[in-house]
Design an enzyme around this catalytic site. Structure first.
Site, PDB file in Angstrom:
ATOM      1  N   LYS A 212     -34.059 -12.517   0.930  1.00  0.00           N
ATOM      2  CA  LYS A 212     -32.612 -12.007   1.091  1.00  0.00           C
ATOM      3  C   LYS A 212     -32.486 -11.780   2.559  1.00  0.00           C
ATOM      4  O   LYS A 212     -33.196 -11.183   3.208  1.00  0.00           O
ATOM      5  CB  LYS A 212     -32.552 -10.862   0.321  1.00  0.00           C
ATOM      6  CG  LYS A 212     -31.214 -10.106  -0.012  1.00  0.00           C
ATOM      7  CD  LYS A 212     -31.268  -8.878  -0.696  1.00  0.00           C
ATOM      8  CE  LYS A 212     -30.155  -8.070  -1.010  1.00  0.00           C
ATOM      9  NZ  LYS A 212     -30.262  -7.155  -2.166  1.00  0.00           N
TER      10      LYS A 212
ATOM     11  N   CYS B 225     -27.611 -11.190  -3.659  1.00  0.00           N
ATOM     12  CA  CYS B 225     -26.972 -10.273  -3.706  1.00  0.00           C
ATOM     13  C   CYS B 225     -25.815  -9.887  -2.723  1.00  0.00           C
ATOM     14  O   CYS B 225     -24.990 -10.733  -2.450  1.00  0.00           O
ATOM     15  CB  CYS B 225     -27.532  -8.968  -4.236  1.00  0.00           C
ATOM     16  SG  CYS B 225     -26.494  -7.673  -4.794  1.00  0.00           S
TER      17      CYS B 225
ATOM     18  N   GLU C 185     -31.225 -10.553  -9.972  1.00  0.00           N
ATOM     19  CA  GLU C 185     -32.012  -9.847  -8.936  1.00  0.00           C
ATOM     20  C   GLU C 185     -33.009  -8.872  -9.234  1.00  0.00           C
ATOM     21  O   GLU C 185     -32.975  -7.978 -10.116  1.00  0.00           O
ATOM     22  CB  GLU C 185     -31.266  -9.197  -7.698  1.00  0.00           C
ATOM     23  CG  GLU C 185     -31.573  -8.629  -6.552  1.00  0.00           C
ATOM     24  CD  GLU C 185     -30.729  -8.042  -5.608  1.00  0.00           C
ATOM     25  OE1 GLU C 185     -29.738  -7.430  -6.204  1.00  0.00           O
ATOM     26  OE2 GLU C 185     -31.165  -7.721  -4.333  1.00  0.00           O
TER      27      GLU C 185
HETATM   28  N1  LIG Z   1     -28.429  -5.455  -4.573  1.00  0.00           N
HETATM   29  C1  LIG Z   1     -27.538  -5.354  -3.617  1.00  0.00           C
HETATM   30  O1  LIG Z   1     -27.633  -6.033  -2.619  1.00  0.00           O
HETATM   31  N2  LIG Z   1     -26.563  -4.556  -4.035  1.00  0.00           N
HETATM   32  C2  LIG Z   1     -25.526  -4.305  -3.079  1.00  0.00           C
HETATM   33  C3  LIG Z   1     -24.407  -3.867  -3.744  1.00  0.00           C
HETATM   34  C4  LIG Z   1     -23.391  -4.907  -3.476  1.00  0.00           C
HETATM   35  O2  LIG Z   1     -23.420  -5.913  -2.861  1.00  0.00           O
HETATM   36  O3  LIG Z   1     -22.321  -4.943  -4.392  1.00  0.00           O
END
Ligand SMILES: NC(=O)NCCC(=O)O
Length: 410
Positions: A215, A252, A140
């Protein structure tokens, strides 16, 4: 070679920051600590069996191993098999995941930081290409430090248009290696008033842009203050039909949403990538479970990628939890891995080191698992569609049947 940052342990020895007591991963800790017989039993449960057997390692060419040794990245490769069918030939694709730390301190000029990441990735992408990888996914927001914790707007400068510098850089490599590349970036949408999105660009094996996915779910947890930077995606749940199979990208935090995984499955994905950035204290116990569960429930393969290292920012920030200010997120624990629809999964890449994970996967396994377990056929989507349709209405009332005795007075 650059000296590695170390951590002092309880017994006074030094070990690489982010390792587990000096081990690359939980898998290696157990493999080293248990007897071979005991480890075999543990491994059957920990990583499952594929077609009744432990996953086989793939022997990679010597020049690829040399790239990993010379550039100090973890390199692992495994095969997922499917049963032989009499009416269909096998559909084996080779898939790669890259995890990496940033290349320069966050205080360096942005252009240098981005260029240094590009340079760092070249040997890893070369290793993937030279191993015959057909589809490669990066982590990401791979072109930048994960600055969303800071809430400072200057980091927006890292955002790029879909056909920006990073896409051009990867298009050449995609063409050179006849490889589909998934490039998750912070996107600047110039045609819509410079709106920012967290986007995966899908670059075809001819170096063409097949499409993009933005996203869907933005975290609002801990220091992941990402809604300060970009908007909730508006691209739905696209599946990209590539030369090597039908792929999708669940970026993510979307991995915590089972319906997000489901939607890619309903659109026919055979492999879903989950490029991520997440830290140990927050999510590590969830990490090996969520993707694996999605692969099982949706009868597709999942490739999970997490970045590596601790990124320190120039100005400390607070987390809104009353705790002291700090200048980093904590440790991004890598641990990228593949999960298969039959509940088997690969060991993870190192917790503290850049890495390339390669897997052969026979996509026939997706349908074979649908036939075996029938999760899609038994899903009762109509029942859930009805509930969801009612739930999103303002006058929704939960279907709760209370024990009449609960509310009797006296
Ligand atoms: N980049 C992101 O969405 N991180 C959030 C933390 C997670 O989902 O563990």
């Amino acid at each position: 070679m650059e000296k590695k940052e170390g951590e002092e342990t309880e017994n006074g020895t030094t070990q690489e920051k982010g390792s587990i007591c000096g081990f690359d991963s939980l898998y290696h800790l157990l493999q080293t600590s248990l007897s071979p017989q005991l480890f075999q039993k543990v491994n059957r449960i920990l990583l499952g069996l594929n077609c009744g057997k432990k996953l086989e390692s793939i022997a990679l060419p010597q020049p690829v191993k040399a790239l990993s040794a010379n550039h100090d990245f973890d390199l692992q490769a495994f095969s997922f098999f499917a049963d032989k069918e009499s009416l269909r030939g096998p559909r084996v694709v080779r898939v790669g995941l890259i995890q990496n730390s940033i290349a320069l301190p966050t205080t360096e000029p942005f252009l240098n930081q981005r260029e240094a990441i590009f340079q760092k990735l070249i040997p890893m992408i070369d290793a993937a290409g030279s191993s015959g990888v057909n589809i490669l996914c990066l982590q990401e927001a791979w072109t930048m430090p994960f600055a969303f914790c800071t809430r400072e707007k200057k980091w927006c400068e890292f955002a790029e248009e879909i056909d920006g510098e990073s896409t051009k850089f990867l298009q050449q490599l995609a063409q050179k290696y006849n490889m589909v590349i998934i490039s998750p970036i912070l996107e600047r949408d110039v045609n819509h008033g410079e709106t920012l999105w967290n986007t995966a660009v899908i670059i075809g094996n001819h170096g063409n842009i097949i499409g993009k996915h933005r996203k869907n779910h933005i975290p609002r947890v801990g220091d992941f203050n990402e809604s300060t930077y970009y908007m909730e995606g508006n691209t739905g749940h696209p599946v990209f039909e590539t030369a090597y199979g039908k792929i999708a990208v669940n970026i993510c935090y979307g991995r915590h949403h089972p319906l997000n995984w489901l939607a890619f499955g309903l659109n026919g994905a055979e492999i879903v990538f989950n490029p991520s950035a997440t830290v140990g204290e927050l999510s590590e116990p969830m990490w090996p479970i969520e993707a694996r569960n999605a692969a099982i429930a949706n009868s597709y393969f999942v490739g999970s990628i997490n970045r590596v290292g601790t990124e320190v920012f120039p100005n400390p920030f607070t987390s809104g939890d009353g705790k002291p200010q700090h200048a980093d997120f904590g440790h991004f624990y890598g641990s990228s891995h593949f999960s298969a629809p039959d509940a088997s999964c690969t060991p993870s890449l190192a917790r503290h080191k850049d890495g390339l994970l390669i897997s052969d996967m026979d996509l026939n396994l997706c349908r074979q698992l649908k036939d075996k377990w029938g999760f899609r056929m038994t899903a009762r989507y109509d029942v859930y569609a009805d509930l969801l349709a009612r739930y999103v209405k303002p006058d929704f009332e939960p279907q709760v049947i209370s024990d009449p005795l609960l509310h009797k007075s006296g």
